[in-house]
Design an enzyme around this catalytic site. Structure first.
Site, mmCIF file in Angstrom:
data_model
loop_
_atom_site.group_PDB
_atom_site.id
_atom_site.type_symbol
_atom_site.label_atom_id
_atom_site.label_comp_id
_atom_site.label_asym_id
_atom_site.label_seq_id
_atom_site.Cartn_x
_atom_site.Cartn_y
_atom_site.Cartn_z
ATOM 1 N N SER A 47 -29.943 9.201 12.250
ATOM 2 C CA SER A 47 -29.487 8.788 10.924
ATOM 3 C C SER A 47 -28.174 8.024 10.959
ATOM 4 O O SER A 47 -27.980 7.065 10.209
ATOM 5 C CB SER A 47 -29.353 10.010 10.016
ATOM 6 O OG SER A 47 -30.591 10.657 9.862
ATOM 7 N N HIS A 107 -23.579 10.269 9.159
ATOM 8 C CA HIS A 107 -24.041 9.192 8.274
ATOM 9 C C HIS A 107 -22.886 8.285 7.865
ATOM 10 O O HIS A 107 -22.969 7.057 7.954
ATOM 11 C CB HIS A 107 -24.675 9.787 7.012
ATOM 12 C CG HIS A 107 -25.965 10.481 7.267
ATOM 13 N ND1 HIS A 107 -26.773 10.953 6.256
ATOM 14 C CD2 HIS A 107 -26.613 10.786 8.424
ATOM 15 C CE1 HIS A 107 -27.847 11.520 6.766
ATOM 16 N NE2 HIS A 107 -27.769 11.438 8.078
#
Length: 286
Positions: free
Chosen positions: A202, A259
Site C-alpha cells: 500500500s 500510506h
C-alpha cells in the site's frame, strides 16, 4: 528526418500519427513493406520533437491499440510490463510461503526487524540488529507480505494499474527505482510510528499515485493524466484509514504511516527526478 519506429499495424500507425499531429509534431509515414507483409515507418521532421514523440509512442493510450493487434492485453503486457509482473508474482509467492500471513514464523523472515516467536509471544529485534547483521533486505521485504487474500488481491490490482503505467511511460528502471525507494521509505515510516509486524504494497501504491500526479503537474506535456475522481478516491481511502471504518468493514488495522509516508515519498521522488533531469538537459544544451 529522424526515424521514430515501424510497425505492421495500420491501426497503430493511424493512432500514433493522429496523436503526433495533435501535439503539432510534423512527421511522415512511409510504407516499406509488401502487400503480403505490410510495414510502415514513422519519420519525424524535427529532431527536437523526438523526446515528446517517444512519450506518445510509449503512452498507455498507444499501447492499448498495440495490445488489440493479434494479442490479448494480458499476453501483450508480458512484454511491456515485466517489472510490474515480477513484483506481482513475487508478492503472490510470498503469500503462498507465509499462507497469507498465517504462518508467523515465515512472516518473521520478511519482517522489517528479526522477530522471535515463542508460543504466542513476539520478541522483535531492532534496526540496530538489522544493520549489525547486514540484513538490509528487511528494509524492503515487508512490502511483499500480505495478510489475507483480500489484502493481496486489492493491492495487486493497484500495483498492476499504477505500476504498468510508470513502466510504459518512463521505463523499467524508473519503475524499479520508484518502487524500491518508496517501499524502503514507507516501511521505515511505519516502523518509526511504532509497528514491527506489518506488511503490504500500500505504501508503494500511494507513492505511485503521488509520483504520477506530481510528474504531470511539473510537466509541460502530462504523461499520465490520472482521473481526478481516482485521486479523490485514493485520498479518501487514506483518510478513512485513520478512522475505525476499516475495522468496521472487516479489514482490520491499516498501516497509516506507511500510506502517508509512501505518498510523500512518491511526491519527493518526482520532484527530485525533475530537478536532476531538468538540470541535465540544461547542462547538455549549454
Amino acid at each position: 528526418m529522424h526515424k521514430l519506429g515501424e510497425t505492421e499495424s495500420a491501426e497503430l500507425v493511424a493512432k500514433i500519427s493522429e496523436r503526433l499531429w495533435k501535439a503539432k509534431i510534423p512527421h511522415q509515414v512511409v510504407s516499406t513493406g509488401t502487400e503480403q507483409a505490410p510495414l510502415s515507418e514513422i519519420w519525424l521532421v524535427r529532431e527536437e520533437d523526438l523526446p515528446l514523440a517517444v512519450e506518445i509512442l510509449n503512452s498507455p493510450e498507444t499501447n492499448k491499440v498495440s495490445e488489440s493487434n493479434g494479442r490479448s492485453p494480458l499476453v501483450a503486457s508480458l512484454s511491456y510490463a515485466k517489472v510490474t509482473w515480477f513484483f506481482i508474482i513475487t508478492c503472490v509467492l510470498v503469500a503462498l510461503l507465509t499462507r497469507a500471513g498465517a504462518n508467523v514464523e515465515m512472516v518473521a523472515w520478511f519482517s522489517i526487524v528479526p522477530i522471535q516467536v515463542i508460543g504466542n509471544r513476539f520478541l522483535p529485534g531492532s534496526l540496530d540488529v538489522v544493520f549489525s547483521t547486514g540484513e538490509f533486505w528487511r528494509l524492503f521485504t515487508p512490502a511483499l507480505i500480505h495478510f489475507g487474500g483480500l489484502h493481496l488481491v486489492f493491492n495487486m490490482l493497484w500495483v498492476w494499474e499504477f505500476g504498468r503505467r510508470i513502466e510504459q511511460v518512463e521505463g523499467k528502471m524508473r519503475l524499479f527505482i520508484v518502487l524500491l525507494a518508496s517501499a524502503v521509505i514507507s516501511n521505515l515510516g511505519q516502523y518509526f510510528a511504532g509497528s514491527v509486524y506489518f506488511g503490504g504494497m500500500s505504501g508503494v501504491i500511494y507513492a505511485f499515485l503521488g509520483y504520477m500526479v506530481v510528474t504531470d503537474k511539473l510537466s509541460t506535456h502530462p504523461k499520465y493524466e490520472i482521473p481526478t475522481f481516482l485521486v479523490g478516491f485514493m485520498l479518501v481511502w487514506l483518510a478513512l484509514g485513520f478512522t475505525q471504518f476499516t475495522k468496521f468493514i472487516g479489514l482490520g488495522g491499516i498501516a497509516n504511516a506507511a500510506h502517508t509516508v509512501g505518498l510523500i515519498s512518491g511526491v519527493g521522488i518526482s520532484v527530485l527526478a525533475r530537478l536532476i533531469f531538468h538540470r541535465k538537459d540544461q547542462t547538455e544544451v549549454s
